[in-house]
Design a protein around this motif. Structure first.
Motif, PDB file in Angstrom:
ATOM      1  N   SER A   1      -2.614  -6.975  -4.516  1.00 35.00           N
ATOM      2  CA  SER A   1      -3.920  -7.275  -3.914  1.00 35.00           C
ATOM      3  C   SER A   1      -3.783  -7.815  -2.504  1.00 35.00           C
ATOM      4  N   ASN A   2      -2.770  -8.636  -2.276  1.00 37.56           N
ATOM      5  CA  ASN A   2      -2.608  -9.239  -0.958  1.00 37.56           C
ATOM      6  C   ASN A   2      -2.094  -8.231   0.071  1.00 37.56           C
ATOM      7  N   THR A   3      -1.291  -7.275  -0.380  1.00 34.23           N
ATOM      8  CA  THR A   3      -0.856  -6.197   0.509  1.00 34.23           C
ATOM      9  C   THR A   3      -2.065  -5.404   0.994  1.00 34.23           C
TER      10      THR A   3
ATOM     11  N   THR B   1      -6.292  -4.065  -7.881  1.00 37.87           N
ATOM     12  CA  THR B   1      -5.918  -4.636  -9.174  1.00 37.87           C
ATOM     13  C   THR B   1      -4.862  -3.799  -9.880  1.00 37.87           C
ATOM     14  N   ALA B   2      -4.335  -4.358 -10.960  1.00 43.07           N
ATOM     15  CA  ALA B   2      -3.243  -3.711 -11.691  1.00 43.07           C
ATOM     16  C   ALA B   2      -3.745  -2.742 -12.746  1.00 43.07           C
ATOM     17  N   TRP B   3      -5.060  -2.706 -12.986  1.00 40.57           N
ATOM     18  CA  TRP B   3      -5.565  -1.853 -14.047  1.00 40.57           C
ATOM     19  C   TRP B   3      -6.489  -0.771 -13.479  1.00 40.57           C
ATOM     20  N   GLY B   4      -6.440   0.415 -14.094  1.00 39.68           N
ATOM     21  CA  GLY B   4      -7.282   1.517 -13.645  1.00 39.68           C
ATOM     22  C   GLY B   4      -6.906   1.978 -12.243  1.00 39.68           C
ATOM     23  N   ASP B   5      -7.893   2.547 -11.542  1.00 40.50           N
ATOM     24  CA  ASP B   5      -7.672   2.872 -10.137  1.00 40.50           C
ATOM     25  C   ASP B   5      -7.510   1.563  -9.379  1.00 40.50           C
ATOM     26  N   PRO B   6      -6.427   1.403  -8.621  1.00 44.80           N
ATOM     27  CA  PRO B   6      -6.143   0.089  -8.035  1.00 44.80           C
ATOM     28  C   PRO B   6      -7.264  -0.474  -7.154  1.00 44.80           C
ATOM     29  N   ILE B   7      -7.898   0.389  -6.342  1.00 43.18           N
ATOM     30  CA  ILE B   7      -8.954  -0.106  -5.467  1.00 43.18           C
ATOM     31  C   ILE B   7     -10.239  -0.196  -6.281  1.00 43.18           C
ATOM     32  N   ARG B   8     -10.683  -1.424  -6.479  1.00 46.54           N
ATOM     33  CA  ARG B   8     -11.824  -1.689  -7.375  1.00 46.54           C
ATOM     34  C   ARG B   8     -13.030  -2.092  -6.536  1.00 46.54           C
ATOM     35  N   LEU B   9     -14.148  -1.387  -6.704  1.00 45.55           N
ATOM     36  CA  LEU B   9     -15.365  -1.622  -5.928  1.00 45.55           C
ATOM     37  C   LEU B   9     -16.382  -2.394  -6.765  1.00 45.55           C
ATOM     38  N   ASN B  10     -16.778  -3.563  -6.242  1.00 44.71           N
ATOM     39  CA  ASN B  10     -17.841  -4.368  -6.856  1.00 44.71           C
ATOM     40  C   ASN B  10     -17.595  -4.640  -8.336  1.00 44.71           C
ATOM     41  N   GLY B  11     -16.349  -4.937  -8.667  1.00 50.22           N
ATOM     42  CA  GLY B  11     -16.027  -5.283 -10.048  1.00 50.22           C
ATOM     43  C   GLY B  11     -16.372  -6.718 -10.395  1.00 50.22           C
ATOM     44  N   PHE B  12     -16.627  -7.543  -9.377  1.00 50.18           N
ATOM     45  CA  PHE B  12     -16.875  -8.967  -9.580  1.00 50.18           C
ATOM     46  C   PHE B  12     -17.907  -9.432  -8.553  1.00 50.18           C
ATOM     47  N   GLU B  13     -18.443 -10.647  -8.771  1.00 50.67           N
ATOM     48  CA  GLU B  13     -19.341 -11.246  -7.786  1.00 50.67           C
ATOM     49  C   GLU B  13     -18.638 -11.351  -6.437  1.00 50.67           C
ATOM     50  N   ALA B  14     -19.386 -11.132  -5.370  1.00 50.11           N
ATOM     51  CA  ALA B  14     -18.782 -11.128  -4.036  1.00 50.11           C
ATOM     52  C   ALA B  14     -18.004 -12.414  -3.760  1.00 50.11           C
ATOM     53  N   ASP B  15     -18.591 -13.562  -4.083  1.00 50.68           N
ATOM     54  CA  ASP B  15     -17.929 -14.858  -3.863  1.00 50.68           C
ATOM     55  C   ASP B  15     -17.620 -15.518  -5.202  1.00 50.68           C
TER      56      ASP B  15
ATOM     57  N   ARG C   1      -3.093   3.921  -3.104  1.00 55.25           N
ATOM     58  CA  ARG C   1      -4.380   3.904  -3.777  1.00 55.25           C
ATOM     59  C   ARG C   1      -4.362   4.606  -5.140  1.00 55.25           C
ATOM     60  N   ASN C   2      -3.213   5.070  -5.585  1.00 57.81           N
ATOM     61  CA  ASN C   2      -3.141   5.844  -6.819  1.00 57.81           C
ATOM     62  C   ASN C   2      -2.714   4.977  -8.005  1.00 57.81           C
ATOM     63  N   ARG C   3      -3.094   5.405  -9.203  1.00 54.55           N
ATOM     64  CA  ARG C   3      -2.678   4.682 -10.405  1.00 54.55           C
ATOM     65  C   ARG C   3      -1.158   4.604 -10.465  1.00 54.55           C
ATOM     66  N   GLY C   4      -0.661   3.431 -10.775  1.00 50.86           N
ATOM     67  CA  GLY C   4       0.779   3.225 -10.830  1.00 50.86           C
ATOM     68  C   GLY C   4       1.367   2.694  -9.536  1.00 50.86           C
ATOM     69  N   ASP C   5       0.583   2.663  -8.463  1.00 50.18           N
ATOM     70  CA  ASP C   5       1.090   2.161  -7.183  1.00 50.18           C
ATOM     71  C   ASP C   5       1.212   0.639  -7.161  1.00 50.18           C
ATOM     72  N   TYR C   6       0.365  -0.048  -7.938  1.00 41.62           N
ATOM     73  CA  TYR C   6       0.336  -1.511  -7.909  1.00 41.62           C
ATOM     74  C   TYR C   6       1.641  -2.089  -8.439  1.00 41.62           C
ATOM     75  N   ARG C   7       2.191  -3.040  -7.693  1.00 46.67           N
ATOM     76  CA  ARG C   7       3.361  -3.807  -8.156  1.00 46.67           C
ATOM     77  C   ARG C   7       3.108  -5.273  -7.848  1.00 46.67           C
TER      78      ARG C   7
ATOM     79  N   ALA D   1       0.001 -16.060  -0.627  1.00 44.55           N
ATOM     80  CA  ALA D   1      -0.498 -14.708  -0.896  1.00 44.55           C
ATOM     81  C   ALA D   1       0.706 -13.775  -0.985  1.00 44.55           C
ATOM     82  N   ILE D   2       1.450 -13.906  -2.070  1.00 42.28           N
ATOM     83  CA  ILE D   2       2.673 -13.117  -2.230  1.00 42.28           C
ATOM     84  C   ILE D   2       2.320 -11.634  -2.193  1.00 42.28           C
ATOM     85  N   GLY D   3       3.074 -10.883  -1.394  1.00 36.77           N
ATOM     86  CA  GLY D   3       2.801  -9.472  -1.211  1.00 36.77           C
ATOM     87  C   GLY D   3       2.165  -9.153   0.124  1.00 36.77           C
ATOM     88  N   LYS D   4       1.684 -10.172   0.836  1.00 40.47           N
ATOM     89  CA  LYS D   4       1.033  -9.917   2.119  1.00 40.47           C
ATOM     90  C   LYS D   4       1.996  -9.350   3.151  1.00 40.47           C
ATOM     91  N   ASP D   5       3.296  -9.626   2.992  1.00 41.54           N
ATOM     92  CA  ASP D   5       4.288  -9.161   3.960  1.00 41.54           C
ATOM     93  C   ASP D   5       4.947  -7.849   3.557  1.00 41.54           C
TER      94      ASP D   5
END
Length: 267
Positions: free
Chosen positions: A156-158, A93-107, A143-149, A178-182
């Motif tokens: 997220s798709n990358t 995600t774009a906020w906080g530490d980019p890799i977010r663990l269990n921030g939302f319901e799985a599905d 994985r660091n703050r500020g890496d998300y574009r 899924a823009i960013g996957k490439d």
């Protein structure tokens, strides 16, 4: 000149027109309530973890928040080792530490939008994948703050594409919207895939050809192409038009319908 006219006509047909249709659909349907009050509850695509003792791997994607949903989906990874009492979900995600663990319901619905299943594996097949997926997440470079574009990546798709690349037998690709996957998450602009080859010019343009990938042409992050394995057109904004990326047999049965499963009314 005729070659240029043909190229412009194809660009208008396979890139501009689908995006225009997607924008019109968004204008018609919108996303309902504001994103801060939108439904993020389970979409019923996974049974309760306690009732599903086997290992599980899923990749989900859903239209992203607000007007950006015209162009792109947000994707995430879910897995559950055998015997685990809960699912584990990873988003980028774009906020906080980019890799977010269990921030939302799985599905869960992504701010009101129901997700689609991009990949599904269960049992021994899933169990063999999970350690490598975990290792890919731990080793993910961006994985660091500020890496998300948002564009052209890494987003997220990358992140999800990188996890999928680490497990070749997943044999699936993210949706064309899924823009960013490439975006070349590992710095390699040219790479062999399990069934083909992928060229990415920094995520701004590219080409993929393969049995799993089909034919994909990337222009400024928007992807158009065709899937031969599970026949479908791939179009910017609109995603896949044709067979779903996952066979029906790989999906869980729908939840039972009856008085006990009826949703309670809401204000």
């Amino acid at each position: 000149m005729s070659l240029l006219k043909t190229a412009l006509a194809l660009f208008a047909l396979f890139f501009l027109l689908p995006l225009g249709i997607s924008a019109a659909l968004y204008q018609r349907d919108g996303i309902g309530p504001g994103w801060w009050t939108a439904d993020r509850g389970s979409a019923g695509l996974l049974p309760p973890a306690a009732q599903n003792p086997g290992a599980v791997v899923r990749v989900f994607a859903a239209p992203t928040v607000r007007w950006r949903g015209i162009f792109a989906v947000h994707s995430w990874v879910v897995f559950k080792p055998e015997g685990a009492s809960a699912y584990t979900r990873y988003d980028y995600t774009a906020w906080g530490d980019p890799i977010r663990l269990n921030g939302f319901e799985a599905d869960g619905r992504w701010f009101g939008r129901a997700p689609q299943v991009v990949f599904a594996a269960d049992g021994a097949e899933a169990a063999a994948m999970i350690p490598r997926m975990q290792a890919a997440i731990e080793a993910y470079e961006w994985r660091n703050r500020g890496d998300y574009r948002v564009w052209p990546g890494p987003n997220s798709n990358t992140f999800v594409a990188a996890v999928m690349d680490a497990v070749p037998e997943i044999n699936a690709v993210l949706p064309p919207n899924a823009i960013g996957k490439d975006f070349p998450h590992d710095g390699r602009w040219l790479r062999l895939t399990e069934t083909g080859v992928r060229l990415s010019l920094g995520g701004y343009a590219g080409l993929a050809v393969g049995w799993v990938e089909g034919l994909e042409v990337n222009i400024l992050g928007a992807v158009a192409g065709v899937d031969v394995r599970r026949p479908a057109l791939k179009l910017p904004g609109l995603g896949r038009i044709g067979l779903a990326p996952v066979a029906e047999a790989a999906l869980p049965p729908p939840p039972p319908v009856g008085p006990s499963s009826a949703a309670s009314p809401s204000g």
